[in-house]
Design a protein around this motif. Structure first.
Motif: not given
Ligand code: AMP
Length: 424
Positions: A241-246, A249-253, A269-276, A301-309
């Motif tokens: 919802h936030l990615l679609n409404t706000l 630009e480049s989001v680290l989750v 991905d299923r929601g049509g948002i490019s993420a890795e 969107v980049l989704v990361a664990t603390d260690i990887a980030a």
């Protein structure tokens, strides 16, 4: 203040100017003169403050001035500076910084880290380097095999010491300290200074000068923070919802677990948002590729664990999202410090479910401020059974409808199925 006024020599000044560094950052302004005087340093600063240059420049300068002295020539290509850092990403970035700042000095560096074959690394070590950047495990391994000797080390840097302890490297660090020559200049950097870090620093440093770029100031001044109370199963819906409404630009989750990170990517991905996702189960090549795609804007969107980030160097990050709140408050400071860098204003959004409320209180205590609560969102009291009914249509693919008025706590959004739309 200029780098020249800090006493930096011409070959390094030329490299800095080619990089577009016009003025030193606060941590550089404080640290460089101390280090050029040969003093030990205890630095409280996180990644993103320019701390790499703060230690790399004086080390390069010392080594360059010694190299010019012919009497020392036989010392050429022995390891004279050792930088120990917790992750391979950080190690690579530090190595690159030494190469960039030292390009007119003739000083050689190399980087070693685990998770890859050692052959290529030992080959370079055999030819000889002046500066070694290493992660603790591979360093001890190669010392044990006789590829590395620390007996000529004159400068040692322990980088991101708090991360090092979080990641369980304390025993490796103790072993390494014991192998270092007693006569050396020691530098110690940490984003936070809890008592165990201060105790470790005392074992390493001799009467150090202290410099500090405090993380809570960085947080308070530069990063706009907000928290959304949301049920655990509503978190992905809220993120989409936030990615679609706000304007994000480049989001680290940040996700607490690797499994969680993969799941978030799948749902986005299923929601049509490019993420890795990047985490330690991904190969080094996959991580670098994901980072490259994110930096180029191919993935949003980049989704990361603390260690990887840790140590990811992305300057222009618009948002950090704490999908899970960290149970260690300092981690929150680290995470949100990824945005709001180098003069950019940044936004950090946190999702807090019922079980995480205590973490939020700890964080607010540490940063000495209340985080703004945003209660106007459709997933305040989201229930999984409703999710199951609606699962066929990811929220992000539905018609954008006005968020339901959550007036005073917890009305669910009206669920309207868009007419005529096929479920994917
Ligand atoms: P660090 O905290 O060492 O990871 O550095 C953060 C970022 O700031 C890196 O991308 C550096 O290239 C950049 N940087 C470091 N020092 C300066 C400076 N004096 N002027 C401009 N950029 C800098």
């Amino acid at each position: 203040m200029t780098f020249q006024q800090l006493g930096v020599i011409d070959p390094i000044l030329r490299a800095l100017s080619a990089e577009g560094y016009t003025n030193p950052t606060p941590i550089q302004e404080q640290s460089i003169p101390i280090l050029l005087r040969g003093k030990d340093l205890l630095g409280c600063a996180q990644t993103g403050t320019g701390k790499t240059a703060a230690f790399a420049i004086p080390i390069l300068q010392h080594l360059y001035l010694k190299h010019q002295n012919k009497q020392n020539h036989r010392d050429h290509r022995k390891i004279k500076a050792l930088i120990v850092t917790p992750t391979r990403e950080l190690a690579i970035q530090i190595g690159e910084s030494f190469s960039v700042y030292g390009k007119h000095t003739g000083i050689k560096n190399t980087v070693i880290f685990g998770g890859v074959k050692q052959g290529a690394q030992t080959k370079i070590l055999d030819r000889g380097v002046d500066v070694l950047v290493a992660t603790p495990g591979r360093l001890l391994d190669l010392i044990g095999q006789g590829f590395i000797s620390l007996k000529d080390v004159e400068y040692s840097v322990l980088d991101e010491a708090d991360r090092m302890l979080d990641m369980g490297f304390i025993h490796d660090i103790r072993k390494l300290i014991a192998l270092l020559p007693p006569k050396r200049q020691s530098l110690f950097f940490s984003a936070t200074m809890p008592p165990d870090i201060v105790a470790l620093s005392r074992k390493i440093l001799g009467n150090p000068e202290k410099v500090s770029v405090t993380p809570d100031q960085t947080t308070a001044e530069k990063v706009e923070q907000a928290v959304y109370f949301v049920s655990k199963p509503g978190k992905t819906k809220l993120l989409i919802h936030l990615l679609n409404t706000l304007a994000m630009e480049s989001v680290l989750v940040f996700s607490r677990t690797k499994h969680g990170a993969n799941k978030i990517v799948k749902l986005l991905d299923r929601g049509g948002i490019s993420a890795e996702a990047i985490h330690s189960n991904k190969s080094q090549t996959a991580r670098q590729r994901a980072l490259g795609n994110f930096k180029s804007g191919e993935t949003k969107v980049l989704v990361a664990t603390d260690i990887a980030a840790r140590g990811i160097d992305i300057d222009e990050l618009s948002h950090v999202v704490n999908y899970d709140l960290p149970n260690i408050s300092e981690t929150y400071v680290h995470r949100i410090g990824r945005t709001g860098r180098a003069g950019f204003s940044g936004i950090a959004l946190s999702f807090c479910d019922e079980e995480e409320k205590a973490y939020l209180r700890d964080i607010e205590k540490l940063i000495k401020q209340k985080i703004k609560v945003i209660s106007e969102h459709p997933f305040l009291n989201y229930k999984p059974e409703v999710a199951a009914k609606d699962a066929a249509v990811p929220y992000g693919l539905r018609k954008k409808s006005k968020p339901a008025n959550s007036g005073g706590g917890g009305s669910r959004p009206k669920r309207r199925r868009p007419s005529g739309r096929k479920t994917p």
